[in-house]
Design a protein around this motif. Structure first.
Motif, short mmCIF file in Angstrom:
data_model
loop_
_atom_site.label_atom_id
_atom_site.label_comp_id
_atom_site.label_asym_id
_atom_site.label_seq_id
_atom_site.Cartn_x
_atom_site.Cartn_y
_atom_site.Cartn_z
N HIS A 7 0.85 -1.20 0.00
CA HIS A 7 0.00 0.00 0.00
C HIS A 7 0.88 1.24 0.00
CE1 HIS A 7 -3.95 1.94 1.36
NE2 HIS A 7 -3.08 2.95 1.39
N HIS A 9 1.35 5.43 -2.05
CA HIS A 9 0.78 6.47 -2.93
C HIS A 9 1.93 7.20 -3.61
CE1 HIS A 9 -3.08 5.86 -0.88
NE2 HIS A 9 -2.42 5.90 0.25
N GLU A 92 -8.72 2.88 -1.75
CA GLU A 92 -9.05 2.53 -0.41
C GLU A 92 -10.39 3.12 -0.02
OE1 GLU A 92 -6.60 4.52 2.76
OE2 GLU A 92 -5.29 5.00 1.08
N HIS A 153 -5.90 -2.06 5.92
CA HIS A 153 -4.59 -1.44 5.67
C HIS A 153 -4.19 -0.55 6.84
CE1 HIS A 153 -3.63 2.75 4.62
NE2 HIS A 153 -4.91 2.95 4.56
N ASP A 203 2.40 3.00 3.11
CA ASP A 203 1.47 4.13 3.04
C ASP A 203 2.23 5.40 2.64
OD1 ASP A 203 -1.11 5.08 2.93
OD2 ASP A 203 -1.31 5.44 5.08
ZN LIG Z 1 -3.31 5.04 1.85
#
Ligand SMILES: [Zn+2]
Ligand SMILES: [Zn+2]
Length: 260
Positions: A7, A9, A92, A153, A203
Motif C-alpha cells: 500500500h 501512494h 481505499e 490497511h 502508506d
Molecule cells: Zn493510503
C-alpha cells in the motif's frame, strides 16, 4: 529475498517528482512489487499513465473516505475503471471519523458502493478505518459476501477488531507505525496475527518507519517495518519477507509469478 509494499501512494508529491529514483531505491532494497492505491477518481488516470510501462506496479481504484469535493463514484464507475489490467483491488475505502466532521452518512454510502463494486469485479477490498472501527466492521460484516477477500490497511486497532477482520477472511497490513516507540499494543497484535494473513506496507509518502520517522516515506523503507515484525515474532527478516510476499500475491494476484 523479495519484499512487497502492499500500500503506497507514489503518485503523490514529493514521490511523483522522481518516480525512477523511487523505483530504483525500492529495487535495491528488494522491493520489486508495489500497490499504488487510488484516493480519488480524478487521480486514477494519472496512476494508470504513470505506470503503464511498469507491469510490476499494481494499482487499485477507489475514493478515500475523507476526500471531499471530488467526483462521487458509482458502482458502475468503479467496475469500468477496475477493468484496467493493472488494477488488482477496490479502495481505499472505509470510514474515517478522525479527520471528518462532515457527512458521515456519505462515507457509509460510499463504502457500500465500493463493497458492491468489489463483489461485481471479484477484486479484494482495501479498507481504511480510523476512529470508526466498530462501524467499519459492522458495514463489512453486513454487506461483504465472504468471497473477494480484502485487507485492513495500516492496521491500528485492537485485537478484537483484528479478530473480526480475520474471521471474515481479511488480511492485516502493518505500516511503519509498528516501529514507533509508543506502539506496544500494536506490536502485541503483530505477534498474534497468523502468518498467512499478514502484509506489510509503507502508506508512502506518509508514516515513515523508525529510523526515518518524520521524513518522506517511500517503498524502499518497507524493510524496516518487515524487520520490526520479524523481531517481534522471533522470525528472520527473510521469513517475514517471503511470507508477506506470498500473501500479497495470494490476495491480490492469485498466484506468485513462477520466476520469483
Ligand atoms: Zn493510503
Ligand atoms: Zn488509508
Amino acid at each position: 529475498m523479495l519484499l512487497v509494499d502492499s500500500h503506497c501512494h507514489i503518485n503523490l508529491e514529493p514521490l511523483s517528482e522522481d518516480i525512477p529514483g523511487v523505483l530504483e531505491r525500492a529495487k535495491k532494497n528488494n522491493v520489486l512489487y508495489m500497490l499504488c492505491v487510488s484516493l480519488t477518481l480524478e487521480d486514477f488516470p494519472k496512476i494508470v499513465t504513470l505506470f503503464e510501462s511498469e507491469p510490476h506496479i499494481f494499482s487499485s481504484v477507489g475514493v478515500h473516505p475523507t476526500c471531499r469535493g471530488v467526483r462521487e463514484p458509482t458502482v458502475q464507475d468503479l467496475v469500468e475503471l477496475a477493468a484496467d489490467a493493472n488494477v488488482v483491488a477496490i479502495g481505499e475505502t472505509g470510514l474515517d471519523y478522525f479527520r471528518s466532521n462532515g457527512d458521515l452518512q456519505l462515507q457509509k454510502e460510499r463504502f457500500e458502493i465500493h463493497i458492491k463494486a468489489a463483489q461485481k469485479t471479484r477484486k479484494p477490498l482495501i479498507i481504511h478505518t480510523r476512529s470508526a472501527a466498530d462501524d467499519t466492521m459492522k458495514i463489512l460484516e453486513h454487506n461483504y459476501d465472504g468471497e473477494t477477500g480484502g485487507v485492513m490497511h495500516c492496521f491500528g486497532e485492537n485485537w478484537s477488531i483484528a479478530k473480526r477482520a480475520l474471521d471474515i477472511g481479511f488480511y492485516i497490513s502493518f505500516s511503519g507505525i509498528v516501529t514507533f516507540k509508543n506502539a506496544e499494543p500494536l506490536r502485541a497484535i503483530a505477534r498474534k496475527v497468523p502468518e498467512d494473513r499478514m502484509l506489510v506496507e509503507t502508506d508512502a509518502p506518509y508514516l515513515a518507519p523508525v529510523p526515518y520517522r518524520g521524513a518522506t516515506n517511500e517503498p524502499s523503507l518497507v524493510k524496516y517495518t518487515a524487520k520490526a515484525i520479524a523481531d517481534i515474532r522471533g522470525q528472520s527478516l527473510y521469513e517475514v519477507a517471503e511470507k508477506t510476499t506470498e500473501n500479497f500475491f495470494k490476495l491480490f494476484v492469485g498466484a506468485r509469478p513462477s520466476h520469483l
